[in-house]
Scaffold this active site. Structure first.
Site, PDB file in Angstrom:
ATOM      1  N   ARG A  29      -8.437   0.733  -1.680  1.00 37.31           N
ATOM      2  CA  ARG A  29      -8.560   1.465  -0.414  1.00 37.31           C
ATOM      3  C   ARG A  29      -9.288   0.653   0.666  1.00 37.31           C
ATOM      4  NH1 ARG A  29      -7.608   6.880  -0.532  1.00 37.31           N
ATOM      5  NH2 ARG A  29      -8.826   7.039   1.360  1.00 37.31           N
ATOM      6  N   ASN A 102     -16.012   8.058   4.498  1.00 35.44           N
ATOM      7  CA  ASN A 102     -14.718   7.453   4.816  1.00 35.44           C
ATOM      8  C   ASN A 102     -14.210   8.145   6.071  1.00 35.44           C
ATOM      9  OD1 ASN A 102     -12.087   6.440   4.838  1.00 35.44           O
ATOM     10  ND2 ASN A 102     -11.378   7.985   3.380  1.00 35.44           N
ATOM     11  N   GLY A 103     -13.797   7.362   7.071  1.00 39.71           N
ATOM     12  CA  GLY A 103     -13.281   7.958   8.301  1.00 39.71           C
ATOM     13  C   GLY A 103     -14.001   7.368   9.503  1.00 39.71           C
ATOM     14  N   GLU A 483      11.994  -3.744   4.953  1.00 40.83           N
ATOM     15  CA  GLU A 483      11.043  -3.549   3.859  1.00 40.83           C
ATOM     16  C   GLU A 483      10.751  -4.886   3.170  1.00 40.83           C
ATOM     17  OE1 GLU A 483       9.005  -1.476   3.050  1.00 40.83           O
ATOM     18  OE2 GLU A 483       8.575  -1.781   0.939  1.00 40.83           O
ATOM     19  N   LYS A 487       7.031  -6.758   2.882  1.00 44.19           N
ATOM     20  CA  LYS A 487       6.398  -7.185   1.623  1.00 44.19           C
ATOM     21  C   LYS A 487       5.928  -8.628   1.735  1.00 44.19           C
ATOM     22  CE  LYS A 487       6.067  -4.021   0.571  1.00 44.19           C
ATOM     23  NZ  LYS A 487       6.060  -2.612   0.497  1.00 44.19           N
ATOM     24  N   HIS A 506      20.879 -12.670  19.605  1.00 42.90           N
ATOM     25  CA  HIS A 506      20.334 -12.314  20.918  1.00 42.90           C
ATOM     26  C   HIS A 506      18.880 -12.751  21.065  1.00 42.90           C
ATOM     27  CE1 HIS A 506      23.927  -9.954  21.874  1.00 42.90           C
ATOM     28  NE2 HIS A 506      23.920  -9.680  20.587  1.00 42.90           N
ATOM     29  N   LYS A 602      -4.832   0.929   1.396  1.00 43.31           N
ATOM     30  CA  LYS A 602      -3.689   1.693   0.901  1.00 43.31           C
ATOM     31  C   LYS A 602      -3.408   2.936   1.736  1.00 43.31           C
ATOM     32  CE  LYS A 602      -0.653   2.600  -2.458  1.00 43.31           C
ATOM     33  NZ  LYS A 602       0.568   1.787  -2.395  1.00 43.31           N
TER      34      LYS A 602
END
Ligand code: F6R
Length: 607
Positions: A29, A102-103, A483, A487, A506, A602
């Site tokens: 996290r 947290n925040g 995606e 990664k 383009h 995360k």
């Protein structure tokens, strides 16, 4: 974002090793600094510092601490650089209150100024420290700590999940939640709180997910929750859930990294997801609601956004509809647009991404209905939505989303197929064929990994020496190439950009020179156009690598990553695993830790 853990163990126990273990589980996290606090002999003792857990624990002597009640924190810096002073827990002036948070406290400068003018002395640059001083300031005479805590909460603006120790009440951990995740874990002889379930999954799978505006406390044997705005206590037992996750699922189980484990887990995750969703009433209900909606909006971030773009493609193909898909941080655009009769699909594996939550709230406030797709039961977004569908991928610990992406894509294809039936675009027979194809997603991924891992590993050695790459495709392949690029960017720190292949002419093609890496994700029915794009790149010296399920050799490519053949809506299961593995092995080759990419967290719970 930051990770919080709190453990209230029985008297005489020592929770420090469990706190450290929990922090390791939360490291994904955020991880620039770490700290713990315990109550020992009526005093709060804190050890903390900047750096990774192992190192800080050794240097700051975590093992020398002992206590049966304690809190811990792993930090992802927002206010104040990573340093020993800014690491949590933070204390009040007298060192009797310890806070982990947290925040973001939006009005912290104003609060700090006011508290400093009253004589409070701050020692860090964080917004968190104001909480400790604010509660201290509110503590009056014989009043209970809860009273002071309640008043302090009423003054805070922003998003927070907090856990507090108070030296005078050494058996309790106090907590509160507003817009940042916080979960309680209950067991027979100890109680836990954490930002995320894996932190205490070694000890219990019985959880209560806290809601915004809830505060309370735990001891080793009791749980108290109330809504601090109404002052009403909450019946905790009615909210208790046993979650179908095991400690093993949240452990590396012999793999060098969670990311590799989770790539390998994809066949099992897809199987589980398919089984759960095939008869899922919520999915059917959501499909009906969405099929009859005036307009369909999709809001999501990062990988979930790519799943949203994929949904837009399959929706056109299977239900003849179009969805307006937006990056959820742009949710303001929905203002004045979305309304009654519309549906917003909010996609978030964590169910806690603040921007996606805000998009959902905005849509609801304007009379639209919200369908949530998440991997975490009872998390904020599904809880606040009109209807929730769950991907059932199991816990995902690696920061980079892998198995949750493929299960999102599976769920969304099922949703689009059911919408197709509900709107008369497909008949039941068509839907059955689609479901039969999706049933094979699991084995398709397994075969793909076996077929491609070797070649991808070699390719990673080459890509590791590059600074930039393009990922090109057409149709359904475009969100897949986005995606793939994400990664490579987030794990291997190589600049990778995705374009619809036709768009590459383009502007982007100007960057192409000798040996420039160009990956083309081929799509059935669009091979010819893509071959044209490959030729244009090749003519400018690019090294062209094609992920393709057809054996057709091409003069314009340097390498084919040969995957099993599949229809277009099945190509996520053949094209994504090799690209995930490519990002993974490139990162490993470069000496990076793919589970903990720099600057990333995360779950993004701040705007
Ligand atoms: C990328 C990644 C992030 C998340 C994004 C949204 O690998 O993990 O881009 O996809 O932060 O998160 P959720 O889906 O939890 O809302």
């Amino acid at each position: 974002m930051c990770g919080i853990i709190g453990i209230a163990g029985p008297e005489g126990s020592d929770v420090v090793p469990m706190l450290v273990q929990g922090l390791k589980r939360l490291e994904y996290r955020g991880y620039d600094s770490v700290g713990i606090a315990v109550v020992s002999d009526g005093r709060i003792v804190v050890r903390k510092g900047a750096g990774k857990i192992e190192e800080v624990a050794r240097v700051k002597g975590f093992p020398e601490l002992h206590g049966s009640v304690g809190v811990g924190h792993t930090r992802w810096a927002t206010h104040g650089r990573p340093s020993d002073e800014n690491a949590h827990p933070h204390l009040d002036c007298k060192g009797r209150i310890a806070v982990v948070h947290n925040g973001i406290i939006r009005n912290y400068s104003e609060l700090r100024e006011r508290l400093e003018s009253k004589g409070h002395v701050f020692v860090s640059e964080t917004d968190t420290e104001v909480i400790a001083h604010l509660v201290e300031d509110e503590l009056r005479g014989p009043e209970s700590f809860m009273e002071a805590f309640r008043r302090a909460l009423a003054r805070l603006e922003g998003s927070f999940a907090v856990a507090l120790l108070y030296a005078a009440e050494p058996r309790r951990i106090f907590f509160a939640r507003m817009e940042s995740p916080l979960v309680l874990g209950l067991s027979s002889n100890a109680n836990y709180l954490a930002s995320d379930i894996p932190a205490f999954l070694d000890y219990t799978d019985r959880v209560i997910v806290l809601r915004d505006g809830e505060m309370g406390w735990i001891t080793s044997s009791q749980v108290y929750i109330e809504d601090w705005r109404s002052g009403r206590s909450v019946e905790a037992s009615g909210r208790l859930r046993k979650i179908p996750w095991t400690a093993e699922m949240a452990a590396k189980s012999g793999y060098p990294h969670f990311m590799l484990k989770e790539i390998y887990e994809q066949p099992a995750a897809l199987r589980n997801s398919f089984r759960g969703l095939a008869g899922d009433k919520s999915l059917l209900k959501a499909a009906e609601i969405m099929a009859s909606a005036d307009r369909i909006f999709v809001a999501a971030a990062g990988t979930s956004f790519h799943a949203g773009l994929f949904f837009d493609h399959v929706l056109g193909r299977l239900a003849g509809r179009i969805a307006y898909t937006l990056v959820s941080s742009e949710y303001h655009r929905l203002e004045g647009v979305v309304g009654r009769g519309d549906v917003l699909l909010a996609i978030s594996q964590s169910g806690e991404t603040i921007d996606t939550l805000k998009a959902a709230r905005l849509a609801l406030s304007r009379g639209a209905r919200v369908v949530a797709l998440s991997n975490v039961i009872d998390s904020a977004i599904p809880r606040e939505s009109s209807i929730a569908i769950y991907t059932r991928a199991g816990p995902e610990i690696g920061v980079a989303a892998t198995k949750t992406f493929l299960t999102q894509v599976l769920a969304l294809t099922m949703l689009a197929a059911r919408m197709g039936v509900a709107s008369g675009h497909l008949d039941e027979g068509d839907a059955k064929n689609i479901y039969q194809a999706l049933f094979k997603a699991s084995s398709l991924v397994r075969k793909t990994i076996t077929a491609t891992e070797g070649v991808v590993r070699e390719l990673a050695d080459w890509l590791a020496g590059k600074h930039s790459a393009y990922m090109l495709s057409r149709g359904i392949g475009v969100p897949l190439s986005m995606e793939a690029a994400l990664k490579v960017k987030e794990i291997a720190y190589i600049h990778a950009e995705a374009y619809p292949a036709g768009e590459s002419k383009h502007g982007p093609i100007a960057l192409v020179e000798k040996e420039f890496p160009v990956f083309i994700l081929s799509e059935p029915g669009l091979e010819e156009e893509l071959e044209g794009n490959a030729a244009e790149m090749k003519a400018r010296g690019a090294k062209v690598i094609v992920v393709s399920g057809t054996g057709r050799p091409s003069r314009h490519l340097d390498l084919q990553i040969r995957v099993p053949g599949a229809e277009d809506f099945m190509t996520p299961y053949t094209h994504i695993p090799p690209m995930q593995l490519l990002a993974y092995y490139t990162a490993v080759k470069l000496g990076y830790d793919p589970d903990k990419p720099r600057n990333l967290a995360k779950t993004v719970t701040v705007e």
